[in-house]
Design an enzyme around this catalytic site. Structure first.
Site, PDB file in Angstrom:
ATOM      1  N   CYS A  44      26.747  33.441  46.713  1.00 16.74           N
ATOM      2  CA  CYS A  44      27.493  34.293  47.658  1.00 16.74           C
ATOM      3  C   CYS A  44      26.579  35.144  48.543  1.00 16.74           C
ATOM      4  CB  CYS A  44      28.467  35.189  46.907  1.00 16.74           C
ATOM      5  SG  CYS A  44      29.652  34.277  45.929  1.00 16.74           S
ATOM      6  N   ASN A  82      37.374  34.616  48.338  1.00 16.11           N
ATOM      7  CA  ASN A  82      35.907  34.627  48.311  1.00 16.11           C
ATOM      8  C   ASN A  82      35.382  33.236  48.713  1.00 16.11           C
ATOM      9  OD1 ASN A  82      33.207  34.704  47.704  1.00 16.11           O
ATOM     10  ND2 ASN A  82      33.468  35.562  45.656  1.00 16.11           N
ATOM     11  N   HIS A 115      29.949  41.699  51.177  1.00 17.71           N
ATOM     12  CA  HIS A 115      30.415  40.372  50.751  1.00 17.71           C
ATOM     13  C   HIS A 115      31.914  40.426  50.477  1.00 17.71           C
ATOM     14  CE1 HIS A 115      30.992  36.667  48.755  1.00 17.71           C
ATOM     15  NE2 HIS A 115      30.983  37.159  47.532  1.00 17.71           N
TER      16      HIS A 115
HETATM   17  N1  ACO Z   1      46.821  36.885  36.279  1.00 20.31           N
HETATM   18  C1  ACO Z   1      47.358  37.672  35.353  1.00 20.31           C
HETATM   19  N2  ACO Z   1      46.647  38.218  34.347  1.00 20.31           N
HETATM   20  C2  ACO Z   1      45.335  37.939  34.302  1.00 20.31           C
HETATM   21  C3  ACO Z   1      44.712  37.125  35.252  1.00 20.31           C
HETATM   22  C4  ACO Z   1      45.500  36.572  36.282  1.00 20.31           C
HETATM   23  N3  ACO Z   1      45.015  35.781  37.235  1.00 20.31           N
HETATM   24  N4  ACO Z   1      43.409  37.031  34.945  1.00 20.31           N
HETATM   25  C5  ACO Z   1      43.209  37.767  33.845  1.00 20.31           C
HETATM   26  N5  ACO Z   1      44.374  38.310  33.457  1.00 20.31           N
HETATM   27  C6  ACO Z   1      44.632  39.192  32.304  1.00 20.31           C
HETATM   28  C7  ACO Z   1      43.549  39.064  31.268  1.00 20.31           C
HETATM   29  O1  ACO Z   1      43.811  37.967  30.407  1.00 20.31           O
HETATM   30  C8  ACO Z   1      43.669  40.395  30.570  1.00 20.31           C
HETATM   31  O2  ACO Z   1      44.737  40.342  29.666  1.00 20.31           O
HETATM   32  P1  ACO Z   1      44.635  41.026  28.218  1.00 20.31           P
HETATM   33  O3  ACO Z   1      44.415  42.484  28.500  1.00 20.31           O
HETATM   34  O4  ACO Z   1      45.937  40.696  27.580  1.00 20.31           O
HETATM   35  O5  ACO Z   1      43.439  40.378  27.569  1.00 20.31           O
HETATM   36  C9  ACO Z   1      44.048  41.362  31.677  1.00 20.31           C
HETATM   37  O6  ACO Z   1      44.587  40.545  32.737  1.00 20.31           O
HETATM   38  C10 ACO Z   1      42.899  42.158  32.201  1.00 20.31           C
HETATM   39  O7  ACO Z   1      41.789  41.255  32.417  1.00 20.31           O
HETATM   40  P2  ACO Z   1      40.437  41.737  33.001  1.00 20.31           P
HETATM   41  O8  ACO Z   1      39.503  40.571  33.084  1.00 20.31           O
HETATM   42  O9  ACO Z   1      39.989  42.965  32.262  1.00 20.31           O
HETATM   43  O10 ACO Z   1      40.898  42.148  34.467  1.00 20.31           O
HETATM   44  P3  ACO Z   1      40.083  42.926  35.551  1.00 20.31           P
HETATM   45  O11 ACO Z   1      40.770  44.166  35.942  1.00 20.31           O
HETATM   46  O12 ACO Z   1      38.625  43.003  35.210  1.00 20.31           O
HETATM   47  O13 ACO Z   1      40.237  41.942  36.772  1.00 20.31           O
HETATM   48  C11 ACO Z   1      38.908  40.343  37.971  1.00 20.31           C
HETATM   49  C12 ACO Z   1      39.704  40.638  36.697  1.00 20.31           C
HETATM   50  C13 ACO Z   1      39.873  40.399  39.149  1.00 20.31           C
HETATM   51  C14 ACO Z   1      38.308  38.956  37.880  1.00 20.31           C
HETATM   52  C15 ACO Z   1      37.816  41.428  38.105  1.00 20.31           C
HETATM   53  O14 ACO Z   1      37.051  41.502  36.931  1.00 20.31           O
HETATM   54  C16 ACO Z   1      36.920  41.162  39.258  1.00 20.31           C
HETATM   55  O15 ACO Z   1      37.309  41.244  40.396  1.00 20.31           O
HETATM   56  N6  ACO Z   1      35.643  40.865  38.991  1.00 20.31           N
HETATM   57  C17 ACO Z   1      34.695  40.569  40.018  1.00 20.31           C
HETATM   58  C18 ACO Z   1      34.605  39.133  40.075  1.00 20.31           C
HETATM   59  C19 ACO Z   1      34.387  38.594  41.439  1.00 20.31           C
HETATM   60  O16 ACO Z   1      34.812  39.087  42.450  1.00 20.31           O
HETATM   61  N7  ACO Z   1      33.730  37.508  41.397  1.00 20.31           N
HETATM   62  C20 ACO Z   1      33.509  36.780  42.568  1.00 20.31           C
HETATM   63  C21 ACO Z   1      32.235  36.095  42.469  1.00 20.31           C
HETATM   64  S1  ACO Z   1      30.943  37.199  42.450  1.00 20.31           S
HETATM   65  C22 ACO Z   1      30.872  37.766  43.888  1.00 20.31           C
HETATM   66  O17 ACO Z   1      31.137  37.063  44.793  1.00 20.31           O
HETATM   67  C23 ACO Z   1      30.521  39.164  43.971  1.00 20.31           C
END
Ligand code: ACO
Length: 322
Positions: free
Chosen positions: A113, A279, A249
């Site tokens: 990225c 993304n 980004h």
């Molecule tokens: N829909 C519904 N529920 C979901 C989903 C979904 N798509 N995905 C996960 N959950 C659930 C999980 O299972 C979890 O449930 P639980 O509490 O019963 O175990 C709950 O939601 C919370 O999960 P988390 O992973 O803690 O959620 P978080 O608030 O961290 O959000 C996310 C997840 C959106 C992926 C976040 O961590 C994030 O944005 N991370 C950055 C990742 C990113 O942007 N990567 C891109 C590539 S890197 C880059 O380009 C910078």
């Protein structure tokens, strides 16, 4: 002194869109959860017979037209991509052939990225040293091909797209400075753990997919991109009020907002286009730049800080006047 300057931009998103409601039918998720956690409403997905080079070509032709140059003026092509059409030749060579250019160097860079920032840095150095005068710098991805569409933790985030700039030699900057970083200790936090040389079975089985520790990636992305703002401004003896726009980004609206807050940036000066394309990895920054120029948000002469963050980890920035 020779500087480089962006003289044209272009971008392309595939026709097919995948909304959050479409995703509800594929995995256990819902529109409200995705909007609250990512700010992404839809992403674009390449057609089966559409490849990274197709996206790169469409974006490049628009950038070339916008710059008012012809393909024969281009003496350097760099494509940033993680999803090359083929193992080799590089997507840059495939693009070069499409554009009817032969002779000047064309090569890919792979920094996921942050790839476009790495490509822009290299092209800037070619121009500053007088090795090139008119570079085509592209970020293009068909990231949908390395996503497990049954994994709700990753599939909601990514989309396909291409963005390009023409970078030309100029008497004044243009590109003021570029700053690149990598830290391979975090290789496992965001990766596709298979490839041609390692774990090829997954490639053959069609399961070479992106894995991610979302929470960790989130924290690192915010810290790295916030630090980059400070580093870039310091290197140029500037203050954040000197900037017209920040383009982080385009991974996730929460990451973008967190970076803006952490560096104390006026939210109205932080560009976020991720909501309608997800993304797009290496394409994200040039896509956001092109859209913002074409819709009149960014105006000629303004000062912009561009920054990327990706798997590796890799991260980088550029301070540019357009
Ligand atoms: N829909 C519904 N529920 C979901 C989903 C979904 N798509 N995905 C996960 N959950 C659930 C999980 O299972 C979890 O449930 P639980 O509490 O019963 O175990 C709950 O939601 C919370 O999960 P988390 O992973 O803690 O959620 P978080 O608030 O961290 O959000 C996310 C997840 C959106 C992926 C976040 O961590 C994030 O944005 N991370 C950055 C990742 C990113 O942007 N990567 C891109 C590539 S890197 C880059 O380009 C910078």
């Amino acid at each position: 002194m020779i500087y480089s300057k962006i003289s044209g931009t272009g971008s392309y998103l595939p026709e097919k869109t995948l909304t959050n409601h479409d995703l509800e039918a594929m995995v256990d998720t819902n529109h409200d959860w995705i909007m609250a956690r990512t700010g992404i409403a839809e992403r674009h997905i390449a057609a089966e017979d559409e490849f990274t080079c197709d996206l790169a070509e469409k974006a490049s032709r628009l950038a070339i037209e916008d710059a008012g140059v012809t393909a024969s003026d281009i003496d350097l092509i760099i494509v940033a991509t993680t999803t090359a059409d083929q193992v080799f030749p590089s997507t840059a060579c495939l693009l070069q052939e499409r554009l009817g250019i032969s002779g000047p160097p064309a090569f890919d860079v792979q920094a996921v990225c942050a790839g476009f920032m790495f490509a822009l840095d290299v092209a800037d150095k070619f121009i500053r040293t007088g090795t090139a005068r008119c570079a085509l710098v592209v970020g293009a991805e068909t990231f949908s091909r390395i996503i497990d569409w049954s994994d709700r933790r990753t599939c909601i985030l990514f989309g396909d797209g291409g963005g390009a700039v023409v970078l030309q030699a100029n008497d004044a900057p243009g590109v003021y400075s570029t700053h690149l970083h990598s830290d391979g200790r975090h290789k496992d936090l965001l990766c596709v753990p298979s490839g041609v040389s390692r774990n090829y079975e997954a490639v053959k089985a069609g399961t070479a997919f992106t894995t991610m520790e979302g929470g960790e990636v989130f924290k690192w992305a915010v810290k790295a991109m916030s630090d980059l703002v400070e580093e870039t401004l310091k290197a140029n003896d500037m203050h954040k009020d000197d900037l017209d726009w920040l383009i982080p980004h385009q991974a996730n609206v929460r990451i973008i907002n967190a970076v803006g807050r952490r560096v104390g940036f006026d939210p109205d000066k932080v560009i976020a286009t991720v909501g309608h394309h997800g993304n797009t990895s290496a394409a994200s920054v040039p896509l956001a730049l092109d859209e913002s120029i074409r819709n009149g948000t960014i105006k000629s002469g303004q000062l912009i800080l561009l920054e990327g963050f990706g798997g590796g980890f890799t991260w980088g920035s550029a301070l540019v006047r357009v």
